[in-house]
Design a protein around this motif. Structure first.
Motif, short mmCIF file in Angstrom:
data_model
loop_
_atom_site.label_atom_id
_atom_site.label_comp_id
_atom_site.label_asym_id
_atom_site.label_seq_id
_atom_site.Cartn_x
_atom_site.Cartn_y
_atom_site.Cartn_z
N TRP A 292 -7.88 8.74 -2.77
CA TRP A 292 -7.42 7.36 -2.68
C TRP A 292 -6.60 6.96 -3.91
O TRP A 292 -5.74 6.09 -3.82
CB TRP A 292 -8.60 6.41 -2.54
N GLU A 293 -6.88 7.59 -5.06
CA GLU A 293 -6.15 7.22 -6.26
C GLU A 293 -4.66 7.52 -6.11
O GLU A 293 -3.80 6.74 -6.54
CB GLU A 293 -6.72 7.95 -7.47
N ALA A 294 -4.34 8.66 -5.51
CA ALA A 294 -2.93 8.99 -5.27
C ALA A 294 -2.31 8.03 -4.28
O ALA A 294 -1.15 7.61 -4.42
CB ALA A 294 -2.81 10.43 -4.76
N GLU A 295 -3.08 7.64 -3.27
CA GLU A 295 -2.55 6.69 -2.29
C GLU A 295 -2.34 5.33 -2.95
O GLU A 295 -1.37 4.62 -2.65
CB GLU A 295 -3.50 6.57 -1.11
N ALA A 296 -3.25 4.96 -3.89
CA ALA A 296 -3.08 3.71 -4.62
C ALA A 296 -1.80 3.74 -5.45
O ALA A 296 -1.08 2.74 -5.55
CB ALA A 296 -4.29 3.46 -5.52
N ALA A 297 -1.48 4.90 -6.03
CA ALA A 297 -0.24 5.03 -6.80
C ALA A 297 0.97 4.85 -5.90
O ALA A 297 1.95 4.18 -6.27
CB ALA A 297 -0.20 6.38 -7.50
N GLU A 298 0.94 5.47 -4.72
CA GLU A 298 2.07 5.32 -3.79
C GLU A 298 2.22 3.87 -3.36
O GLU A 298 3.34 3.36 -3.23
CB GLU A 298 1.84 6.21 -2.56
N TYR A 299 1.10 3.18 -3.15
CA TYR A 299 1.16 1.77 -2.76
C TYR A 299 1.76 0.93 -3.88
O TYR A 299 2.60 0.05 -3.64
CB TYR A 299 -0.24 1.28 -2.41
N ALA A 300 1.34 1.19 -5.11
CA ALA A 300 1.86 0.45 -6.24
C ALA A 300 3.36 0.65 -6.42
O ALA A 300 4.08 -0.26 -6.81
CB ALA A 300 1.12 0.85 -7.52
N PRO B 91 4.05 5.05 3.22
CA PRO B 91 4.69 4.86 4.53
C PRO B 91 4.20 3.58 5.22
O PRO B 91 3.03 3.21 5.11
CB PRO B 91 4.27 6.11 5.32
N GLU B 92 5.11 2.90 5.90
CA GLU B 92 4.79 1.64 6.56
C GLU B 92 3.62 1.77 7.51
O GLU B 92 2.79 0.86 7.62
CB GLU B 92 6.03 1.13 7.31
N ALA B 93 3.53 2.92 8.20
CA ALA B 93 2.46 3.11 9.18
C ALA B 93 1.08 3.15 8.53
O ALA B 93 0.07 2.92 9.19
CB ALA B 93 2.69 4.40 9.96
N GLU B 94 1.02 3.47 7.23
CA GLU B 94 -0.26 3.58 6.54
C GLU B 94 -0.62 2.34 5.72
O GLU B 94 -1.74 2.20 5.25
CB GLU B 94 -0.24 4.80 5.61
N ARG B 95 0.34 1.43 5.52
CA ARG B 95 0.13 0.30 4.62
C ARG B 95 -0.97 -0.64 5.13
O ARG B 95 -1.82 -1.08 4.35
CB ARG B 95 1.43 -0.48 4.44
N ALA B 96 -0.95 -0.96 6.43
CA ALA B 96 -1.93 -1.92 6.95
C ALA B 96 -3.34 -1.41 6.77
O ALA B 96 -4.24 -2.15 6.34
CB ALA B 96 -1.64 -2.22 8.42
N GLY B 97 -3.57 -0.13 7.08
CA GLY B 97 -4.90 0.44 6.92
C GLY B 97 -5.34 0.47 5.46
O GLY B 97 -6.49 0.19 5.13
N PHE B 98 -4.40 0.82 4.57
CA PHE B 98 -4.72 0.87 3.15
C PHE B 98 -5.06 -0.52 2.64
O PHE B 98 -6.02 -0.70 1.88
CB PHE B 98 -3.54 1.44 2.37
N GLU B 99 -4.28 -1.54 3.04
CA GLU B 99 -4.53 -2.90 2.57
C GLU B 99 -5.87 -3.42 3.07
O GLU B 99 -6.56 -4.17 2.37
CB GLU B 99 -3.39 -3.82 3.01
N ALA B 100 -6.27 -3.01 4.28
CA ALA B 100 -7.58 -3.41 4.79
C ALA B 100 -8.69 -2.79 3.95
O ALA B 100 -9.69 -3.45 3.62
CB ALA B 100 -7.72 -3.00 6.26
N ARG B 101 -8.54 -1.51 3.60
CA ARG B 101 -9.54 -0.86 2.75
C ARG B 101 -9.57 -1.49 1.36
O ARG B 101 -10.62 -1.69 0.76
CB ARG B 101 -9.25 0.64 2.64
N MET B 102 -8.38 -1.82 0.83
CA MET B 102 -8.30 -2.41 -0.50
C MET B 102 -8.98 -3.78 -0.54
O MET B 102 -9.60 -4.15 -1.55
CB MET B 102 -6.83 -2.53 -0.91
N ALA B 103 -8.87 -4.55 0.56
CA ALA B 103 -9.50 -5.86 0.60
C ALA B 103 -11.02 -5.76 0.56
O ALA B 103 -11.70 -6.68 0.08
CB ALA B 103 -9.06 -6.61 1.86
N ALA B 104 -11.56 -4.63 1.04
CA ALA B 104 -13.01 -4.44 1.09
C ALA B 104 -13.54 -3.63 -0.09
O ALA B 104 -14.76 -3.51 -0.25
CB ALA B 104 -13.41 -3.78 2.41
N ASP B 105 -12.69 -3.06 -0.88
CA ASP B 105 -13.11 -2.16 -1.96
C ASP B 105 -12.46 -2.60 -3.27
O ASP B 105 -11.27 -2.38 -3.50
CB ASP B 105 -12.70 -0.72 -1.62
#
Length: 228
Positions: free
Chosen positions: A14-22, A27-41
């Motif tokens: 997840w740390e690498a994915e957090a870096a990509e998000y920052a 990828p746009e297809a993964e952003r919604a799922g990542f933001e949902a996880r980030m809101a809960a974690d």
């Protein structure tokens, strides 16, 4: 940076994915799922904040500079693609063939050569984006322009606005039309002098008319006046 405990297919979890998000490259297809996880974690959200701060430090030694408009336009084109042409420019393919006749009509309109017979100038505004059509009647001596609804479905929750588009110039508003698609406007001598070869167009706009002074909605109908 602690990250979440779960694993992903990405190197570093997840740390690498957090870096990509920052960085804004997730990828746009993964952003919604990542933001949902980030809101809960909260740990994941902290990872994003930490990466954002870290990436910001990489530019600390670079002096600030304001890019030129040309550079900004190239960046925007790379990110978003070339902007579509203004809606009124899109009308040109429909109207080029009628320009010569329109110019002759407006010469008569401006000069008043036939004023003694009070000739009427007519135009049909034909559908462009939908099925709306209008009839236009112009009285040259008084410069009065009358628009009459002829056919098509009037927009719900929108208003119709009439535009005069001089050749090679931006549209000029001739006012918001009535809910029934009718409108009357008297052109000033100065305005009438700008209309040889001009186009008349009707766009749909928010309540109260265009907020920008130019068409913001779709051009529903357009045409070029011709003498009766």
């Amino acid at each position: 940076m602690t990250g979440a405990d779960e694993d992903t297919d990405l190197p570093g979890g997840w740390e690498a994915e957090a870096a990509e998000y920052a960085l804004g490259v997730l990828p746009e297809a993964e952003r919604a799922g990542f933001e949902a996880r980030m809101a809960a974690d909260r740990n994941l959200a902290q990872d994003v904040d930490a990466w954002t701060e870290y990436f910001a430090t990489l530019t600390d030694r670079i002096p600030e500079a304001t890019p030129s408009q040309a550079v900004l336009k190239r960046i925007e084109a790379e990110v978003h693609g070339d902007p579509p042409p203004p809606v009124w420019r899109q009308l040109l393919p429909y109207l080029v063939g009628a320009m010569a006749g329109a110019a002759m009509a407006w010469v008569v309109f401006i000069s008043g050569v036939l004023e003694q017979g009070r000739p009427e100038i007519l135009a049909s505004l034909e559908p462009v984006a939908g099925d709306l059509a209008f009839d236009v009647r112009i009285d040259p001596p008084t410069h009065t322009v009358a628009i009459d609804y002829r056919a098509g479905e009037l927009p719900d929750g929108r208003v119709l606005q009439l535009w005069l588009i001089p050749e090679g110039s931006d549209p000029i508003s001739l006012g918001v039309m009535s809910p029934g698609g009718d409108h009357i406007v008297v052109l000033s001598d100065e305005m009438a002098a700008r209309v040889p070869g001009a186009t008349l167009a009707v766009s749909d706009e928010p309540e109260g008319g265009s907020p920008t002074g130019l068409p913001t909605g779709e051009v529903q109908a357009a045409g070029v006046p011709i003498p009766l």
